[in-house]
Design a protein around this motif. Sequence first.
Motif, short mmCIF file in Angstrom:
data_model
loop_
_atom_site.label_atom_id
_atom_site.label_comp_id
_atom_site.label_asym_id
_atom_site.label_seq_id
_atom_site.Cartn_x
_atom_site.Cartn_y
_atom_site.Cartn_z
N GLY A 1 0.83 -1.19 0.00
CA GLY A 1 0.00 0.00 0.00
C GLY A 1 0.87 1.24 0.00
N VAL A 2 0.25 2.37 -0.29
CA VAL A 2 0.99 3.63 -0.40
C VAL A 2 1.64 4.03 0.92
N GLU A 3 0.89 3.97 2.01
CA GLU A 3 1.42 4.40 3.32
C GLU A 3 2.58 3.52 3.76
N LYS A 4 2.43 2.21 3.61
CA LYS A 4 3.51 1.30 4.02
C LYS A 4 4.74 1.47 3.13
N PHE A 5 4.50 1.75 1.85
CA PHE A 5 5.63 1.99 0.95
C PHE A 5 6.34 3.28 1.33
N ALA A 6 5.57 4.30 1.71
CA ALA A 6 6.17 5.56 2.16
C ALA A 6 7.02 5.34 3.40
N ASP A 7 6.60 4.41 4.26
CA ASP A 7 7.40 4.06 5.44
C ASP A 7 8.76 3.51 5.02
N LEU A 8 8.76 2.68 3.97
CA LEU A 8 10.03 2.13 3.47
C LEU A 8 10.91 3.25 2.91
N MET A 9 10.30 4.20 2.23
CA MET A 9 11.04 5.34 1.67
C MET A 9 11.66 6.17 2.79
N ASN A 10 10.89 6.42 3.84
CA ASN A 10 11.39 7.22 4.97
C ASN A 10 12.46 6.49 5.76
N ALA A 11 12.32 5.17 5.86
CA ALA A 11 13.35 4.38 6.55
C ALA A 11 14.67 4.46 5.78
N LYS A 12 14.58 4.43 4.45
CA LYS A 12 15.79 4.55 3.63
C LYS A 12 16.40 5.93 3.76
N ALA A 13 15.55 6.95 3.81
CA ALA A 13 16.05 8.32 3.98
C ALA A 13 16.79 8.45 5.31
N LYS A 14 16.26 7.83 6.35
CA LYS A 14 16.92 7.86 7.65
C LYS A 14 18.25 7.12 7.60
N GLU A 15 18.27 5.99 6.90
CA GLU A 15 19.50 5.20 6.74
C GLU A 15 20.59 6.03 6.04
N LEU A 16 20.17 6.86 5.11
CA LEU A 16 21.12 7.69 4.36
C LEU A 16 21.50 8.97 5.13
N GLY A 17 20.93 9.14 6.32
CA GLY A 17 21.27 10.29 7.14
C GLY A 17 20.60 11.58 6.71
N LEU A 18 19.46 11.47 6.04
CA LEU A 18 18.75 12.65 5.54
C LEU A 18 17.79 13.16 6.61
N LYS A 19 17.97 14.39 7.02
CA LYS A 19 17.18 14.95 8.12
C LYS A 19 16.11 15.93 7.66
N ASN A 20 16.13 16.30 6.39
CA ASN A 20 15.17 17.28 5.88
C ASN A 20 14.38 16.75 4.70
N THR A 21 14.17 15.43 4.72
CA THR A 21 13.42 14.77 3.66
C THR A 21 12.32 13.92 4.28
N HIS A 22 11.11 13.99 3.71
CA HIS A 22 10.02 13.14 4.17
C HIS A 22 9.14 12.77 2.97
N PHE A 23 8.79 11.50 2.89
CA PHE A 23 7.98 11.00 1.79
C PHE A 23 6.58 10.63 2.28
N ALA A 24 5.57 10.96 1.47
CA ALA A 24 4.19 10.58 1.78
C ALA A 24 3.57 9.77 0.65
N VAL A 25 4.10 9.94 -0.56
CA VAL A 25 3.56 9.27 -1.75
C VAL A 25 4.71 8.77 -2.63
N PRO A 26 4.45 7.77 -3.49
CA PRO A 26 5.53 7.23 -4.33
C PRO A 26 5.71 7.95 -5.66
N HIS A 27 4.77 8.86 -6.01
CA HIS A 27 4.84 9.51 -7.32
C HIS A 27 5.25 10.97 -7.28
N GLY A 28 5.07 11.63 -6.14
CA GLY A 28 5.50 13.02 -6.01
C GLY A 28 4.42 14.05 -6.22
#
Length: 407
Positions: free
Chosen positions: A151-178
Amino acid sequence: MKIKRLKKAGIILLLIICLFFNMVKANTEDEEDININEILQVTSAEVDMPKTSSRIALIYDRASGEVIYEKNGYRKAKMASTTKIMTSLIVLEKGNLSDTVTVSKKAAGTGGSRLGLKTNDKITVNDLLMGLMLESGNDAAIALAEHIGGGVEKFADLMNAKAKELGLKNTHFAVPHGLDNEEHYTTALELAKITDYALKIEKFRNIVATKEYNVTINGYNKVISNTNELLGSLDGVYGVKTGFTNGAGRCLVTSCKRGELDIITIVLGADTKKIRTTDSINLINYAYKNYKVMNIENIINQKFEEWKNIREKAIIVNKGILENATIKLGEFKYTKRAIRNADIDNINIEANCLMYLEAPVEANKKIGTLKVKVREETIQTIDILVERAIRKKEIKDYFYQILKVIY
């Protein structure tokens, strides 16, 4: 009365149609026609400073992970379809490219730029990825999010987890298309870091470098084309993604490599497609006219050896089995970096080191720092370490020392 009601109904219907058209337009990949050859001809390669009209612009040096140039590069902003760089990254790390996906009604009904999927269409993850990155298909983005994340929300969680792994502090994802969402944002610098990470994946590099591709939907072929106007038009460009929404404006992330200099340029918030293209070309021209990749490690090691020859013998180890410590440099943050041509001969070091130590001294003990400087700017700080352990003298050592003096 009846005529008035009909007029009112007609006006309301017209407003609804206009609103719907505006929403679709707002979420459609930018289709403004431009003449890329004309832009290339009028854009000068002689650029002393980048000329940009976009609200946000940045040049990222892939060798060092440092910023060459930025204009509002650390400001949070909407990113439109450049989001799909992270979407594809998650799919490549979590998914199976050979899986067949059955397209849901939700995915098929997604507006904006589309691959053209219909409910119950069957297509592989690989071809969805191609449609995502070349045609900028929002329908493909939802289909992938549902297949990989559930689902979109769970996929966004994966995107945000990756952003955290990359050390990104000013990025947040809510959707997969933008598509515009107040909880969906990044900065030019962090978008460059996401892109740099993705470009290290061979499959991703191959996708974004593809001009045309045949996708297969329900067993039938469909030719799709890359929306990136610079791919195949400007020397060295090998990716990566376009974007457009009303909230984000026209966006373009570009990777370019000529010789050793490998850069990523980011343009966000351009008012027209022509502006985003022109700004991107100006950023690229500026980088290649004014910068060269230098082997920082070789330069610093040479200068450090010169410093050591003068200062190392003065590092005293009190009560140590050895009177002097030998030293070395710790790890470099990066070994190569783009340096401005005018500063190539202005790379220097500034070393600060303890000159008196008490035994015992452990191997790899930090006893100082070496600053790498370009003119007055510190571009890297490296630890100065003790090379070998030095134990404290014992009674027998003093005894042997006396015997040596006597005999």
